[in-house]
Design an enzyme around this catalytic site. Structure first.
Site, short mmCIF file in Angstrom:
data_model
loop_
_atom_site.label_atom_id
_atom_site.label_comp_id
_atom_site.label_asym_id
_atom_site.label_seq_id
_atom_site.Cartn_x
_atom_site.Cartn_y
_atom_site.Cartn_z
N GLN A 1 -52.56 12.68 45.14
CA GLN A 1 -52.97 11.89 43.99
C GLN A 1 -54.47 11.64 43.93
O GLN A 1 -54.99 11.30 42.87
CB GLN A 1 -52.20 10.56 43.98
N ASN B 1 -42.62 8.74 52.45
CA ASN B 1 -42.81 7.79 51.37
C ASN B 1 -41.63 7.86 50.41
O ASN B 1 -41.34 8.92 49.85
CB ASN B 1 -44.09 8.11 50.59
N GLU B 2 -40.95 6.74 50.23
CA GLU B 2 -39.90 6.59 49.21
C GLU B 2 -38.88 7.73 49.21
O GLU B 2 -38.77 8.47 48.23
CB GLU B 2 -40.53 6.46 47.82
O1 IFM Z 1 -47.84 6.68 42.28
C1 IFM Z 1 -46.64 6.33 42.88
C2 IFM Z 1 -46.69 6.56 44.37
O2 IFM Z 1 -47.04 7.86 44.69
C3 IFM Z 1 -45.34 6.26 44.99
N1 IFM Z 1 -44.87 4.96 44.60
C4 IFM Z 1 -44.90 4.63 43.19
C5 IFM Z 1 -46.28 4.89 42.63
C6 IFM Z 1 -46.31 4.54 41.14
O3 IFM Z 1 -45.39 5.30 40.44
#
Ligand code: IFM
Length: 404
Positions: A20, A158-159
């Site tokens: 990102q 992550n997630e």
């Molecule tokens: O941008 C994302 C991130 O990469 C992971 N958690 C949620 C954020 C917002 O959508």
């Protein structure tokens, strides 16, 4: 006006992820997805905010804004460009990055997988490949062995729920699949991959504290009928309980990252599985409903694992920075309230440090405390200063009660 003092050791900072912010992540499945016609991605990540080259100035800026911790990710697609073939140059790059971060005095939270995969791993079946867990563990072991001395906190994945949900049911992340069976399978593999990664990191870097970062929306049924309640149970199980209740055994990790953004109403009749927020809720650029007390509630649910908690993401996409200031105050007040109610929460990392590439939504949603112009100049917003005041003092002067 009430005043809340956080514990002196509380960690304050912001989070990013490699794809990102770095730019030019051409060897990843996401780059491929962004450039393939017909996918949900609206634009290319391109140069992102060129954090790949500007990381040292970025860390100095965040430190000057009162942060004492920072979360970022190592890019798997750069580090392991071909199966089992690791890039010395990539590791040396991340050694420079993490050294620069350590030199500022900020505590590093380093994520090993934040949504992006090497293209070769995706092509071989990604998370559904028979050897996915072992292949991921091999990468984690390598990074931990090489960089463990600079990684006090390691986040394996992550997630995982969002990797499974967006990639295998909703289809707007790679691999772009919309299949309920594969969605459920992917989630279980990701949970197993976390356990394998914990083992690998501990083997290679015993002093690193390893954890998982889960996205915990506050889920509610959109209507009070049997079909809706039953769908709510299913979604809650697949998105929340599977992961939290699955954090058992010796390889569950040392801490848990809680990522909270919104309340969501599940709806079995909706083609997107969720209903629009009811009237009366403030909506973000993402269309998400702002609901600060949800953070307090999900912290309580996460605390049932018995693990120490860190808020590893929480934030708002908005063009109106006064909304972000408000969001910060009300959500940090929710953390304070959870602490007061006995929840062991030890840090708050805002999403995000900078406006950045928001996956399929591209650059339109702005989540950052700091704007970035077309010449890559960083421009702290008023919210960055509001957060600095909280982070530097460890004190919140809350202007509003938390919404019940
Ligand atoms: O941008 C994302 C991130 O990469 C992971 N958690 C949620 C954020 C917002 O959508």
């Amino acid at each position: 006006m009430t005043r809340v003092d956080f514990p002196a050791a509380f960690l304050w900072g912001a989070a990013t992820s490699a794809h990102q912010v770095e730019g030019g992540n051409v060897n990843s499945d996401w780059w491929d997805f962004e450039h393939r016609p017909g996918t949900a991605a609206r634009e290319s990540s391109g140069d992102a905010i060129d954090h790949y080259h500007r990381y040292a100035d970025d860390f100095a800026l965040l430190r000057s804004l009162g942060h004492n911790a920072h979360r970022l990710s190592v890019e798997w697609a750069r580090t392991e460009p071909a199966p089992g073939e690791f890039s010395r140059a990539a590791i040396e790059h991340y050694r420079r990055v993490l050294t620069a971060l350590a030199d500022t005095g900020m505590t590093a939270f380093v994520t090993l997988h934040h949504f992006t995969l090497p293209r070769w791993f995706a092509a071989a079946g990604g998370w559904l490949a028979p050897d996915a867990v072992e292949v991921f563990a091999r990468y984690c072991r390598y990074v931990a062995a090489e960089l463990g001395d600079l990684m006090p906190y390691v986040c394996t994945i992550n997630e995982p729920q969002m990797v499974a949900l967006h990639g295998y049911l909703e289809g707007y992340h790679p691999p772009g699949i919309t299949n309920p069976t594969l969605w459920k399978r992917a989630g279980r593999v990701l949970l197993e991959a976390h356990h394998g990664a914990v083992r690998a990191v501990r083997d290679a870097s015993p002093h690193s504290q390893v954890g998982l970062a889960v996205n915990l929306p506050l889920l509610a049924p959109s209507r009070d009928d049997d079909a809706c309640w039953s769908f709510h149970r299913l979604m809650r199980h697949e998105i929340v309980d599977l992961y939290l209740d699955g954090l058992t055994g010796p390889d569950r990790g040392d801490w848990l990252g809680v990522q909270y953004y919104r309340k969501q109403w599940v709806d079995p009749a909706s083609p997107t599985f969720f209903a629009d927020p009811p009237e009366g809720f403030r909506r973000t650029q993402m269309g998400w409903a702002v609901y600060p007390d949800g953070l307090r509630q999900v912290l309580h649910r996460a605390a049932e694992t018995g693990l120490p908690l860190y808020v590893t993401e929480n934030g708002i996409a908005t063009e109106d920075d006064t909304e972000r200031v408000d969001y910060l105050h009300t959500h940090i007040a929710a953390v304070a309230q959870a602490l007061d109610e006995g929840v062991d929460v030890r840090g708050y990392l805002h999403w995000s440090a900078f406006d950045n590439f928001e996956w399929s939504e591209g650059y339109r949603p702005t989540f950052g405390l700091i704007a970035v112009d077309s010449g890559f100049t960083r421009i702290p917003k008023p919210s960055a200063h509001a957060f600095a005041a909280i982070a530097a003092s460890g004190r919140l002067s809350s202007r509003e009660p938390v919404q019940a």
